[in-house]
Design an enzyme around this catalytic site. Structure first.
Site, mmCIF file in Angstrom:
data_model
loop_
_atom_site.group_PDB
_atom_site.id
_atom_site.type_symbol
_atom_site.label_atom_id
_atom_site.label_comp_id
_atom_site.label_asym_id
_atom_site.label_seq_id
_atom_site.Cartn_x
_atom_site.Cartn_y
_atom_site.Cartn_z
ATOM 1 N N TYR A 14 -37.289 -21.321 -37.129
ATOM 2 C CA TYR A 14 -37.442 -20.470 -35.947
ATOM 3 C C TYR A 14 -36.948 -19.051 -36.254
ATOM 4 C CZ TYR A 14 -36.891 -18.984 -31.057
ATOM 5 O OH TYR A 14 -36.964 -18.315 -29.864
ATOM 6 N N ASP A 15 -35.780 -18.985 -36.867
ATOM 7 C CA ASP A 15 -35.195 -17.678 -37.168
ATOM 8 C C ASP A 15 -36.061 -16.891 -38.143
ATOM 9 O OD1 ASP A 15 -33.152 -18.301 -35.546
ATOM 10 O OD2 ASP A 15 -31.733 -18.857 -37.133
ATOM 11 N N LEU A 75 -23.804 -25.770 -0.596
ATOM 12 C CA LEU A 75 -24.035 -27.193 -0.355
ATOM 13 C C LEU A 75 -22.836 -27.799 0.351
ATOM 14 C CD1 LEU A 75 -25.399 -28.245 -3.865
ATOM 15 C CD2 LEU A 75 -26.693 -28.106 -1.754
ATOM 16 N N GLU A 121 -30.077 -34.836 -9.018
ATOM 17 C CA GLU A 121 -30.004 -34.008 -10.225
ATOM 18 C C GLU A 121 -28.551 -33.606 -10.460
ATOM 19 O OE1 GLU A 121 -31.620 -29.867 -9.436
ATOM 20 O OE2 GLU A 121 -32.056 -30.876 -7.536
ATOM 21 N N LYS A 162 -25.246 -31.492 -10.913
ATOM 22 C CA LYS A 162 -24.699 -30.260 -10.334
ATOM 23 C C LYS A 162 -23.926 -29.533 -11.435
ATOM 24 C CE LYS A 162 -22.416 -28.315 -6.339
ATOM 25 N NZ LYS A 162 -21.541 -27.355 -6.953
ATOM 26 N N ASP A 193 -21.789 -26.619 -13.392
ATOM 27 C CA ASP A 193 -20.650 -25.786 -13.047
ATOM 28 C C ASP A 193 -20.819 -24.439 -13.739
ATOM 29 O OD1 ASP A 193 -18.391 -25.474 -11.656
ATOM 30 O OD2 ASP A 193 -17.074 -26.493 -13.073
ATOM 31 N N ARG A 244 -25.651 -14.506 -6.915
ATOM 32 C CA ARG A 244 -25.735 -14.982 -5.539
ATOM 33 C C ARG A 244 -25.024 -14.030 -4.577
ATOM 34 N NH1 ARG A 244 -22.436 -17.880 -2.185
ATOM 35 N NH2 ARG A 244 -23.483 -19.282 -0.743
ATOM 36 N N GLU A 279 -28.832 -21.951 -12.609
ATOM 37 C CA GLU A 279 -27.437 -21.734 -12.950
ATOM 38 C C GLU A 279 -27.303 -21.175 -14.366
ATOM 39 O OE1 GLU A 279 -25.706 -22.755 -10.304
ATOM 40 O OE2 GLU A 279 -23.653 -23.216 -10.938
ATOM 41 N N TYR A 336 -33.141 -24.973 -11.071
ATOM 42 C CA TYR A 336 -33.167 -26.114 -10.153
ATOM 43 C C TYR A 336 -33.975 -25.896 -8.877
ATOM 44 C CZ TYR A 336 -28.956 -23.624 -8.475
ATOM 45 O OH TYR A 336 -28.061 -22.684 -8.055
ATOM 46 N N LYS A 392 -19.397 -35.108 -5.165
ATOM 47 C CA LYS A 392 -18.415 -34.618 -6.135
ATOM 48 C C LYS A 392 -17.720 -35.800 -6.792
ATOM 49 C CE LYS A 392 -18.592 -30.090 -5.613
ATOM 50 N NZ LYS A 392 -17.486 -29.265 -5.242
ATOM 51 N N CYS A 395 13.425 -15.132 1.332
ATOM 52 C CA CYS A 395 12.210 -14.906 0.532
ATOM 53 C C CYS A 395 12.597 -14.596 -0.919
ATOM 54 C CB CYS A 395 11.416 -13.746 1.125
ATOM 55 S SG CYS A 395 10.045 -13.224 0.081
ATOM 56 N N CYS A 402 11.871 -10.725 -1.518
ATOM 57 C CA CYS A 402 12.476 -9.580 -0.832
ATOM 58 C C CYS A 402 13.765 -9.942 -0.081
ATOM 59 C CB CYS A 402 11.470 -8.945 0.130
ATOM 60 S SG CYS A 402 11.101 -9.994 1.537
ATOM 61 N N CYS A 453 7.557 -15.581 5.060
ATOM 62 C CA CYS A 453 8.376 -14.382 5.009
ATOM 63 C C CYS A 453 7.835 -13.395 6.041
ATOM 64 C CB CYS A 453 8.304 -13.772 3.612
ATOM 65 S SG CYS A 453 8.968 -12.096 3.571
ATOM 66 N N CYS A 501 7.297 -6.896 2.388
ATOM 67 C CA CYS A 501 7.600 -7.785 1.257
ATOM 68 C C CYS A 501 6.669 -7.477 0.071
ATOM 69 C CB CYS A 501 7.420 -9.236 1.689
ATOM 70 S SG CYS A 501 7.494 -10.384 0.309
HETATM 71 S S1 IVH Z 1 -29.289 -26.583 -5.214
HETATM 72 C C1 IVH Z 1 -28.878 -25.109 -1.250
HETATM 73 N N1 IVH Z 1 -28.898 -27.704 -7.504
HETATM 74 O O1 IVH Z 1 -23.979 -25.355 -6.541
HETATM 75 C C2 IVH Z 1 -28.339 -24.305 -2.344
HETATM 76 N N2 IVH Z 1 -27.273 -26.138 -6.786
HETATM 77 O O2 IVH Z 1 -22.565 -25.634 -4.047
HETATM 78 C C3 IVH Z 1 -27.913 -25.099 -3.528
HETATM 79 N N3 IVH Z 1 -25.456 -25.768 -8.360
HETATM 80 O O3 IVH Z 1 -24.661 -22.112 -5.384
HETATM 81 C C4 IVH Z 1 -28.825 -25.015 -4.616
HETATM 82 N N4 IVH Z 1 -26.178 -27.142 -9.911
HETATM 83 O O4 IVH Z 1 -24.578 -22.537 -7.909
HETATM 84 C C5 IVH Z 1 -28.423 -26.838 -6.618
HETATM 85 N N5 IVH Z 1 -28.756 -28.765 -9.547
HETATM 86 C C6 IVH Z 1 -28.250 -27.902 -8.659
HETATM 87 C C7 IVH Z 1 -27.060 -27.183 -8.894
HETATM 88 C C8 IVH Z 1 -26.589 -26.314 -7.909
HETATM 89 C C9 IVH Z 1 -25.238 -26.286 -9.568
HETATM 90 C C10 IVH Z 1 -24.565 -24.812 -7.695
HETATM 91 C C11 IVH Z 1 -25.239 -23.556 -7.238
HETATM 92 C C12 IVH Z 1 -24.946 -23.424 -5.766
HETATM 93 C C13 IVH Z 1 -23.763 -24.328 -5.621
HETATM 94 C C14 IVH Z 1 -23.702 -24.886 -4.216
#
Ligand code: IVH
Length: 681
Positions: A41-42, A88, A118, A120, A122, A141, A186, A238, A326, A420, A423, A438, A443
Site C-alpha cells: 500500500y505504501d 443517549l 452496536e 458504543k 469511547d 458535537r 466517532e 454509526y 453501560k 476550610c 482559607c 465553605c 475562598c
Molecule cells: S448513536 C442519539 N452510536 O455516545 C445520539 N452513539 O451518549 C447518539 N457513541 O454523542 C448517537 N458509539 O459520541 C451512537 N455506536 C454508537 C456510538 C455512539 C459512541 C457516542 C456518541 C454520542 C454518545 C451519546
C-alpha cells in the site's frame, strides 16, 4: 511517443493507482480485510505521490490520497448543526433495559419490535458533511446545536473517506453518489496507539492522556492539522443523519449504506428480534471487549424501524428509541494513603481517598471520591485501609467497599475538618444537605475551581487550569471578570509564553466574549442550574434582565413565577432568588458586561402550531397509542380534553370511535382521520 502521448500514459497510470489505492483503503478500513501488506500500500502511495509532484496538473484535491496537512489555524469556526446532535439515555442493568422496552411498547401499537445492537465507542462524536461525494466539512458535537469546524484535522484521518463511493441503491447525484450526505460517527484512538503515544510523551515531558477518549479529543482539537496527523486517529461511522435521494427504512439499512459509501462501520452489530437476544449480544461482546482494538463503554440499542423511531420521538436531549447499555464499572483494590478534602466551585467540601497510582478501567487513577462524611461513616473507611475502587467510563472513580479483613490495627479514623482547608473559614452545613461547605465568597480554592469551570463553559480552551493559576499568581487576574481585560502585553513577557501564545490566548478570549444567554447562565455556576436548566431559563426569559427582575422579587412571588416554567422546580427557583438577590453577584455580572462580555438575546421559540387548539381523541389509532398522540399534541402547544364540546377544535377519530364521534358530528366539530392528524403533526 510524443509529449502528449507520454502525458496521457502518465495520467492513466495516476488514475489506475488512485483507484487501486482506493480499493485497498476500503479493504483495510471498511472491510477489515486488508488484501495486501502495508508495504505494498505504501509503495503504491509513494509512486502516486511522486507522479503528482511531477505532474501537479493531475492533482485532484478531493481524492483520497490528498491528505496534505493544511496550514495551522488560529481559531476554530463555529458551525450550526442542521439537526441537533443528541445524547443517549443510559441503562445499567438488564432490568433497566426491559423497563425501557416496556415503556416503548406502551407507546406503540405494535408488539413486534426489532432492535439493532452496536458497540458504543469511547471517543469524540463528529458530524461529516459530503457534497457531491466530496468531504466538505466536519465538526465536533459541541453542545449538540453548535459545534466547531475541525475539517482540516479530520482530513488527516485515513479512515475518513475524502470521496464517497457510489452506493448500490444509487443516489440522485452525479455518478450515483448522493449530492448531500451527513454522516455521524466517532473519532477514535486505538488502545495500542495510546500506549505508544503516552510512552513518547513521557520521554518528552508532554501530556500523558488518561484514556483513549481524551487522547482522541485532544488530538482532533489541535489547531495544527500536522499534529492531528501524527496521532494516527481512527474513525467509526454509526449514523446517516441525512442523505439525498435515497430512501432508508431501518437503522441497519443505514449501517449497510455507510459501508457502501466507504465508511468503516464496526462489524460487531446485529439485528435482534427481542430483548432476550439483545441481552445475549451484550453478554457476547463483553467477552470480546477487553481485547477490542478501541475503548468501549457499552452497547447502543436502537429500535430498528425508522418509522417507529419517529413515532417514539425525542425527549429532552435523548431519543426515546435508543438506549446505551453501560457495562458495569470495573473494580480494583488499593490501599488508602490519606484522605484529603477538596473544595469545589460552589464551596462544597468533598473528601477524597488518595492512593498509589492504580490501573482501573483502562486508566491510572490515584484519587477516588468519598462523596461526603456520611459515606465515609457508612463504609467505615480509615486511612491505611485496603479498599475496592470502581470506575465507569468518564465517571470519577469511587471507593465502594472496605476490605475489613485486611486491617492490621494501625488504620486511622478520619474526621472532617472544622475549617476550610484553603482559607480557614469555619465550615457550615446546609439544612437538609449532607454536604459541608465553605461559606467564604473570597475562598481561594473555591474561586480557582470556579475559574476553571467558567472558562470551560465559555469555551476558552487556551486557558487551562495551569495557565489560570499562573495568571493568578502573577497578579494578572483576581476573578473571572478580569480575563476579558487581559492584553497581549501582559502575557508575552511571562516565562514560557512569548508573542505567539499570548496572541493565541487573546484571540480566543476575544472570540468567546459573545455568548448565548443559556451558556452565560450556566457559567455563573448557580446552585442547581446546570446546562439543561440554563437552557430552559434562557428560552423562557429571553434576556438576563427579565430573569433578574423576576428572581429579585420577594421569595414567594419569584418562586411562584419561576416554578411555573416546565421542568423547573422550587429548588432551582429558590437558588435563583438567592443568587440574584446577592449584590456581589450582580456586581460580578456588571463587571463581565463592562469588560466586553455580550450576551446574545434569545429568540422566543415560535408558538406551537397547536397553540389555542383543543383536541379530543377517540377510538384506536393505528400508528401510535393515545398516550403518545396526547404527548405530541401537548408538545406542539395544544390541549387534549376527554369530552367534546363546542370549544373542541378537532376530534381525532381512530378505529371503532364511539359516542365522542357522534357528539362531534352533532356539534359540528371538525373530525380528523388518523392520516389527516399525522399530516398536521
Ligand atoms: S448513536 C442519539 N452510536 O455516545 C445520539 N452513539 O451518549 C447518539 N457513541 O454523542 C448517537 N458509539 O459520541 C451512537 N455506536 C454508537 C456510538 C455512539 C459512541 C457516542 C456518541 C454520542 C454518545 C451519546
Amino acid at each position: 511517443m510524443n509529449k502528449i502521448e507520454v502525458k496521457k500514459e502518465i495520467q492513466q497510470r495516476i488514475e489506475k493507482l488512485r483507484s487501486e489505492i482506493s480499493r485497498l483503503r476500503n479493504a483495510y478500513h471498511v472491510e477489515n480485510a486488508p488484501s495486501v501488506t502495508d508495504d505494498v500500500y505504501d509503495s503504491l502511495s509513494r509512486e502516486l505521490k511522486s507522479l503528482l509532484k511531477e505532474y501537479p496538473e493531475f492533482n485532484n484535491e478531493s481524492s483520497n490520497e490528498n491528505r496534505v496537512a493544511g496550514k495551522a489555524l488560529d481559531k476554530f469556526v463555529k458551525v450550526n448543526h442542521k439537526s441537533r446532535m443528541l445524547s443517549l439515555n443510559d441503562v445499567f442493568s438488564f432490568e433497566e433495559l426491559e423497563d425501557w422496552g416496556n415503556r416503548m411498547k406502551k407507546l406503540l401499537v405494535t408488539d413486534k419490535v426489532n432492535y439493532f445492537c452496536e458497540v458504543k465507542f469511547d471517543g469524540l462524536a463528529v458530524s461529516l458533511i459530503y457534497e457531491d461525494g466530496k468531504f466538505f466539512r466536519g465538526a465536533t458535537r459541541g453542545d449538540g446545536f453548535i459545534g466547531e469546524d475541525i475539517t482540516e484535522n479530520l482530513k488527516m484521518i485515513e479512515s475518513i473517506p475524502l470521496k464517497l463511493l457510489p452506493p448500490i441503491r444509487q443516489g440522485e447525484g452525479r455518478g450515483g453518489v448522493p449530492s448531500y450526505v451527513e454522516v455521524r460517527g466517532e473519532v477514535l484512538m486505538s488502545k495500542k496507539t495510546l500506549i505508544s503515544l503516552n510512552k513518547k510523551n513521557e520521554k518528552e515531558g508532554e501530556t500523558i492522556f488518561a484514556n483513549t477518549r481524551n487522547a482522541a479529543a485532544g488530538s482532533v482539537r489541535q489547531l495544527d492539522p500536522q499534529l492531528a496527523k501524527e496521532r494516527h486517529l481512527d474513525f467509526s461511522a454509526y449514523d446517516v443523519a441525512e442523505i439525498s435521494g435515497i430512501n432508508i427504512e431501518t437503522h441497519s439499512d443505514k449501517h449497510e449504506l455507510l459501508k457502501q459509501l466507504g465508511f468503516p462501520v464496526d462489524e460487531h452489530d446485529a439485528i435482534c428480534k427481542n430483548l432476550s437476544e439483545v441481552e445475549d449480544f451484550i453478554k457476547k461482546f463483553e467477552k470480546i471487549r477487553p481485547d477490542f482494538k478501541f475503548g468501549t463503554d457499552g452497547i447502543v440499542i436502537s429500535v430498528d424501524d425508522l418509522k417507529l423511531q419517529e413515532t417514539l420521538g425525542v425527549v429532552g436531549k435523548a431519543p426515546r428509541y435508543m438506549a446505551a447499555f453501560k457495562y458495569p464499572a470495573e473494580r480494583a483494590t488499593t490501599t488508602v494513603k490519606d484522605v484529603r478534602v477538596n473544595v469545589g466551585r460552589t464551596g462544597v467540601l468533598t473528601p477524597l481517598a488518595v492512593f498509589e497510582p492504580t490501573l482501573v478501567a483502562g486508566s491510572t487513577v490515584s484519587k477516588a471520591t468519598l462523596h461526603n462524611i456520611e459515606q465515609i461513616e457508612r463504609l467505615d473507611l480509615r486511612i491505611g485501609d485496603t479498599v475496592v475502587i470502581q470506575k465507569a467510563g468518564d465517571v470519577i472513580p469511587e471507593v465502594v467497599e472496605v476490605l475489613v479483613k485486611m486491617r492490621t490495627g494501625k488504620e486511622k479514623k478520619f474526621n472532617m475538618p472544622k475549617v476550610c482547608p484553603a482559607c480557614d473559614t469555619k465550615i457550615e452545613k446546609k439544612e437538609g444537605l449532607v454536604a459541608s461547605f465553605c461559606p467564604n465568597p473570597k475562598c481561594s480554592a473555591k474561586n480557582e475551581r470556579y475559574l476553571d469551570f467558567f472558562v470551560s463553559v465559555f469555551g476558552i480552551y487556551e486557558l487551562g487550569p495551569k495557565i489560570l493559576r499562573r495568571f493568578k499568581d502573577e497578579g494578572l487576574i483576581t476573578d473571572a471578570g478580569d480575563i476579558f481585560t487581559l492584553q497581549k502585553e501582559d502575557i508575552a513577557p511571562l516565562e514560557r509564553f512569548g508573542e505567539k501564545s499570548a496572541e493565541n490566548i487573546i484571540n480566543e478570549i476575544n472570540l468567546k466574549k459573545k455568548i448565548s444567554l443559556s451558556k452565560f447562565l450556566w457559567a455563573l455556576g448557580i446552585l442547581h442550574v446546570g446546562e439543561e436548566t440554563a437552557r430552559d431559563l434562557a428560552q423562557e426569559f429571553g434576556t438576563l434582565e427579565k430573569l433578574i427582575s423576576v428572581a429579585r422579587q420577594d421569595l414567594a412571588s419569584s418562586e411562584d413565577k419561576i416554578s411555573e416554567i416546565e421542568n423547573i422546580g422550587p429548588a432551582v427557583s429558590k437558588s435563583l432568588h438567592n443568587y440574584f438577590s446577592d449584590t456581589h453577584n450582580i456586581s460580578f455580572i456588571e463587571k463581565l458586561k463592562k469588560n466586553g462580555v455580550s450576551i446574545e438575546k434569545v429568540e422566543k421559540k415560535k408558538a406551537g402550531k397547536f397553540n389555542g387548539m383543543t383536541f379530543v381523541l377517540t377510538g384506536a389509532l393505528a400508528t401510535m397509542s393515545r398516550e403518545l398522540a396526547k404527548e405530541k399534541i401537548l408538545a406542539h402547544g395544544g390541549k387534549v380534553s376527554g369530552s367534546v364540546s363546542k370549544n373542541t377544535s378537532y376530534v381525532v377519530a381512530g378505529e371503532e370511535a364511539g359516542s365522542k364521534l357522534t357528539n362531534a358530528q352533532k356539534l359540528g366539530v371538525k373530525v380528523l382521520t388518523e392520516e389527516e392528524f399525522l399530516k398536521m403533526l
